[in-house]
Structures are given as structure tokens and as C-alpha cells.
Design an enzyme around this catalytic site. Sequence first.
Site, PDB file in Angstrom:
ATOM      1  CE  LYS A   1      -4.045  -2.035   2.228  1.00 56.66           C
ATOM      2  NZ  LYS A   1      -5.007  -2.122   3.393  1.00 56.66           N
TER       3      LYS A   1
ATOM      4  CE  LYS B   1     -11.625 -13.573  -3.302  1.00 56.11           C
ATOM      5  NZ  LYS B   1     -10.720 -13.440  -2.098  1.00 56.11           N
TER       6      LYS B   1
ATOM      7  CE  LYS C   1     -15.581  -4.536   0.192  1.00 56.61           C
ATOM      8  NZ  LYS C   1     -16.083  -4.728   1.380  1.00 56.61           N
TER       9      LYS C   1
END
Length: 328
Positions: free
Chosen positions: A112, A193, A196
Site C-alpha cells: 500500500k 476473483k 466489490k
Amino acid sequence: MTVIFSGVQPSGDAPTLGNYLGAFKQFAAFQAENDCIYCVVDQHAITVKQDPKLLKERVRRLAAIYLAVGIDPDKSILFIQSEVPAHAQAAWMLQCIVSVGELERMTQYKDKSDGKARVNAALLTYPPLMVADILLYNTNVVPVGDDQKQHIELTRDLAERFNKQYKNVLTVPEISTPKQGARIMSLQEPTRKMSKSDENKKATIFLTDTPAQITKKIKSAMTDSSGIISYDKENKPGVANLLTIYAAITGEKIADIVAKYDGKGYGAFKTDLAEIVVNELAPVQERYEQLLNSSELDDILDAGAAKANKIASKTLAKMEKAMGLGRR
């Protein structure tokens, strides 16, 4: 009874069909023989900037999803992380026994922060908060996927370090990788995969989608031009994904489903699958809407916070006494 702890961040849109079949559906099963503690970890969510009003809404919606998929507040504890102050207090104490080097080696921090000119301090130090989440409840087992194993290893290390440096007051949890539920892939790019965060909303079925939206997404799901229903992940990943969804919901063997639709083509198969998914999610959605539109959800969360505070405060007091904090 074995104590199981699990936490989920209230980030992004509603959980997906993949989340439901891969993990959420198993949560209710855990409560049959274990003491389960489920936490909406909203303090973890603020490591990145959030819209305050939207975050509050997502917290309630995620809590409602937990209950709608079968979490029983009489058997399990469900609460909001920020409503139990001991989490932040214990996290600070644990920061005092972990090194910067250990935190910098965490895979998620490296991923990140990679290439960013500015990284907030919480992105580096949130692992001790995750450790506190777990240790405050005398957790025996933490069910996690492979991507979270490093965090649980840090949890074990810090629990053992605290016990050695001060007093043996923390339970060292075991890592559990439960039998993976169905791995559901994107409806549009079935080699990836279902997510969302996918920009293509046709690729993802959300638990809050209407029957019409679910049907449309399944009917437009990527397959191929052969029209032959068979399970071949390499050459027919789209069809394989739809068969996986069908089998995960109905409990039927994939071979039996393939035989059932032999010679019928994709149209009939997709129509039936859409009905199966709609019927599976209907009671979840009904319960979800009931909870959001009544005081029941807040009553359950208030009771859960009270139970969680009672347990966490006892552990925190032991930690403070062991470290010499306070007057007593």
C-alpha cells in the site's frame, strides 16, 4: 469452548456473492460449537480518508449483513470496534513492544505504500491494532485466508513477547485456515476473483442487488460461443465459474449439474442459475432490510458492545497492571 475472533472492514460497497459463499456463510456454522466474536473494524477503515457520513452508514450496513447471513446475537458477540475503547488503548501498549522494522516488513504495508510520496503513520502502525483486536478477547483461533497469515504470526509473536517481558496474561492464538468456501470469480473476467472494487459493475453480484439486477448480471456473464456446458477452468473459465456458483448454493455435484444441462445450452442454464441465486439471497435481503429499518440492529449492537467491553476491559486491566501503568 474455543474462542474465535473475526473482523471485517466496512469499506466499499456491500459484500459480494463471492464474500457470501466464500466466507460469510461459514460464520454462522462456527457458532454451533464455539464462542464467536465478530467485529466491524471501523478504526482500521480510517487508515485511508473516509467520508464520515458514508462510513457510519457502511458500519450499520455491514453489521446488518452479519446478522442477515445467520449470526445469532444470543450465541455470538457482534460489535463495532470504535465502541470498545480498549482496542485503541491496548494497541498503543503493543506499539511499545514492536519494532519499526517488524512493521515495515508487513506485506500489506509494503504493497500500500509502494510508490507513494506520502504515507500516513497509521498505515504503518495499524498491525498492533489488529493484534489488540484479537488478544483482548482471549482468542484461541483466528480463521484467516493466506493473505492474513503474516498478521496472525505477528499477533502470536507480540503475545509471547508481552508474556515474556511482563507477565503471562495474554492468550497466544492459533492460526486456522478454514476449508475455503467456493472461490467465486468475476462474471466478466472469470480468471480474476469477484471483487466489490471492480469498476465493471456487471462483473460483481452484491448481496443487496435486486432480483432484476442479479438476473441481468448472470445472463450477461461471460461464457463462450460453444454453447456446451462443461467444467473446464482453463478453457471455459466463465462456464466453470457459473457451475461453481450453482454447486455452492444447491449442494449438487458439478458433474450432476453438467449432466442435467446436457444439450440445453447456456440460456436455460443461466435462467435457472439466476433464479437459484435470487432465491438464496431473498431471505438474507429481507432480514437485512428489516434490520436497517428498525431499532433492533442498534439494540443488538448496544448489547454486543457492552459484552465486548466487559471482556476487553478485563484483559486491558491485566495488561496495564503487568506493565506498571496506573496507580493500582
